[in-house]
Design an enzyme around this catalytic site. Structure first.
Site, PDB file in Angstrom:
ATOM      1  N   ASP A 151       0.849  -1.194   0.000  1.00 23.67           N
ATOM      2  CA  ASP A 151       0.000   0.000   0.000  1.00 23.67           C
ATOM      3  C   ASP A 151       0.884   1.244   0.000  1.00 23.67           C
ATOM      4  O   ASP A 151       1.294   1.737   1.044  1.00 23.67           O
ATOM      5  CB  ASP A 151      -0.920   0.006   1.218  1.00 23.67           C
ATOM      6  CG  ASP A 151      -1.961   1.121   1.142  1.00 23.67           C
ATOM      7  OD1 ASP A 151      -1.778   2.063   0.339  1.00 23.67           O
ATOM      8  OD2 ASP A 151      -2.957   1.048   1.876  1.00 23.67           O
ATOM      9  N   HIS A 164       0.232   8.086   3.567  1.00 26.11           N
ATOM     10  CA  HIS A 164       0.837   7.464   4.739  1.00 26.11           C
ATOM     11  C   HIS A 164       2.343   7.695   4.843  1.00 26.11           C
ATOM     12  O   HIS A 164       2.972   7.150   5.755  1.00 26.11           O
ATOM     13  CB  HIS A 164       0.541   5.963   4.720  1.00 26.11           C
ATOM     14  CG  HIS A 164      -0.912   5.652   4.538  1.00 26.11           C
ATOM     15  ND1 HIS A 164      -1.864   5.995   5.468  1.00 26.11           N
ATOM     16  CD2 HIS A 164      -1.589   5.076   3.508  1.00 26.11           C
ATOM     17  CE1 HIS A 164      -3.062   5.620   5.034  1.00 26.11           C
ATOM     18  NE2 HIS A 164      -2.918   5.072   3.848  1.00 26.11           N
ATOM     19  N   ILE A 199      -0.763   9.766   8.078  1.00 26.76           N
ATOM     20  CA  ILE A 199      -1.510   8.939   9.019  1.00 26.76           C
ATOM     21  C   ILE A 199      -1.186   7.464   8.777  1.00 26.76           C
ATOM     22  O   ILE A 199      -0.693   7.087   7.720  1.00 26.76           O
ATOM     23  CB  ILE A 199      -3.026   9.174   8.893  1.00 26.76           C
ATOM     24  CG1 ILE A 199      -3.535   8.759   7.501  1.00 26.76           C
ATOM     25  CG2 ILE A 199      -3.366  10.624   9.187  1.00 26.76           C
ATOM     26  CD1 ILE A 199      -5.046   8.862   7.335  1.00 26.76           C
ATOM     27  N   GLY A 259      -5.269   2.454   7.639  1.00 25.57           N
ATOM     28  CA  GLY A 259      -6.359   1.841   8.380  1.00 25.57           C
ATOM     29  C   GLY A 259      -6.197   0.338   8.482  1.00 25.57           C
ATOM     30  O   GLY A 259      -6.510  -0.274   9.511  1.00 25.57           O
TER      31      GLY A 259
END
Length: 285
Positions: free
Chosen positions: A188, A193, A208, A211
Site C-alpha cells: 500500500d 501514509h 496517518i 487503516g
C-alpha cells in the site's frame, strides 16, 4: 468526473492471479507490530519461517498488488482524486486457514455504491480461490468525499449497538514512528501514509497510519489475548474505520466476549481515547 454508479455496478469483474511466500507473510506481520519481544515464542510464530502461522488479515495484502482502496479507484465508472478518498471499513471472511505460501485467483468487482449525502461509499468485493477451493472474501468500503448528494441509495447502516459493561480485556499496543513506512512495503504505497505534503493536501497535519495496519494490529491483539494465539479460530472480521491514527501513538484495544464472537473498540490513548475502530466484530470457533 463524478462516479457513474450504473457503469461501476455493471462492469465485468476483474480477475488475476496472486501469489505470496513466507517472506511476504513475515513482512506483513512485522508491519503490524509482531516480533516484540523478538525471542518470545508467542511472537516467533509470526516471524520465524519454521513455525509460521498466518494471521487472517494478511489476506488484505496478499499478492502485494494495489490495496482495495487504490484498486477500487481503477474500476470502470470510478474517476476520483486519491486525496478525496479514505478507507471507510473492511470485512473479511475466511473459508479455511491461509497457507504461508500460495498461488490463487482473485476476482474483484464493485458490488454497491451508496450515497451518504456528503460522500459516496463504494463497496469493492474480492473473492479468492486456489486449487483447493475458496480461501477468503473481503469487502473494502471506500469513502469518497464530495461524491454524494445525487439522490442514490444510502445503503444499509453498519452501526452496531455498543457493548455494555466493562470490557473483558483491555490491552495497549504502541505504534512505532516508522510503522507506516514499514507497513507500506506490503503493497500500500498511498502517499497519504508517507508524504507530508500529500497528507496536508488531503487535510491532515502529517501522514496517518494505514487503516488496514490498525485493522491487522487489532486482530492480532484479539487472537493473542482471547483466542489463545490460534489464528485458525478466526472465521470473520469486520471493522469500521472511525478515526485516524498517527505513527507514534498508542492503540487502546477493548474487548468484550460474546457467544462465538469478540466485540472490539479501538481508540487513540493519547487523544482522550478518540475512536479509531468501531462496529468491530471478530467471529471465531
Amino acid at each position: 468526473m463524478p462516479i457513474d454508479a450504473a457503469k461501476a455496478l455493471a462492469a465485468e469483474p476483474r480477475t488475476g492471479e496472486i501469489s505470496w511466500t513466507p517472506k511476504d507473510v513475515q513482512l506483513y506481520h512485522l508491519g503490524i507490530g509482531a516480533g516484540v519481544p523478538a525471542t518470545d515464542p508467542d511472537e516467533l510464530r509470526y516471524t520465524l519461517e519454521s513455525r509460521l502461522h498466518v494471521l487472517p488479515s494478511f489476506a488484505t495484502v496478499a499478492g502485494g498488488g494495489p490495496p482495495g482502496v487504490i484498486s477500487g479507484l481503477s474500476m470502470p465508472g470510478v474517476e476520483v482524486e486519491l486525496a478525496r478518498v479514505l478507507h471507510g471499513g473492511q470485512a473479511l471472511t475466511v473459508s479455511r486457514p491461509l497457507p504461508a505460501r500460495g498461488t490463487a485467483t482473485a476476482t474483484s468487482r464493485i458490488v454497491a455504491v451508496h450515497d451518504k449525502g456528503k460522500a459516496a461509499v463504494l463497496v469493492l468485493r474480492t473473492e479468492v480461490t486456489d486449487a483447493d477451493g475458496p480461501l477468503w472474501t473481503s469487502d473494502a468500503r471506500i469513502f469518497v468525499r464530495g461524491e454524494g448528494g445525487r439522490g442514490g441509495d444510502r445503503g444499509p447502516t453498519t452501526r452496531l449497538v455498543e457493548p455494555t459493561g466493562a470490557p473483558d480485556r483491555t490491552v495497549e499496543r504502541p505504534i512505532r514512528e516508522d510503522q507506516a513506512l514499514l507497513y507500506r512495503l506490503s503493497g500500500d504505497y498511498n502517499p497519504l501514509h508517507a508524504d507530508p505534503e500529500f497528507a496536508r493536501r488531503a487535510g491532515f497535519d502529517r501522514p496517518i497510519l494505514h487503516g488496514l495496519c490498525t485493522y491487522g494490529m487489532t486482530l492480532k491483539a484479539v487472537v493473542d489475548t482471547l483466542l489463545g494465539g490460534d489464528v485458525t479460530r478466526v472465521r470473520s472480521y469486520t471493522a469500521r474505520f472511525a478515526g485516524v491514527v498517527y505513527p507514534g501513538e498508542t492503540l487502546r484495544v477493548r474487548m468484550w466476549r460474546q457467544e462465538g464472537a469478540v466485540r472490539v473498540a479501538v481508540s487513540a490513548a493519547e487523544r482522550d481515547d478518540a475512536p479509531v475502530l468501531a462496529d468491530t466484530v471478530v467471529e471465531h470457533t
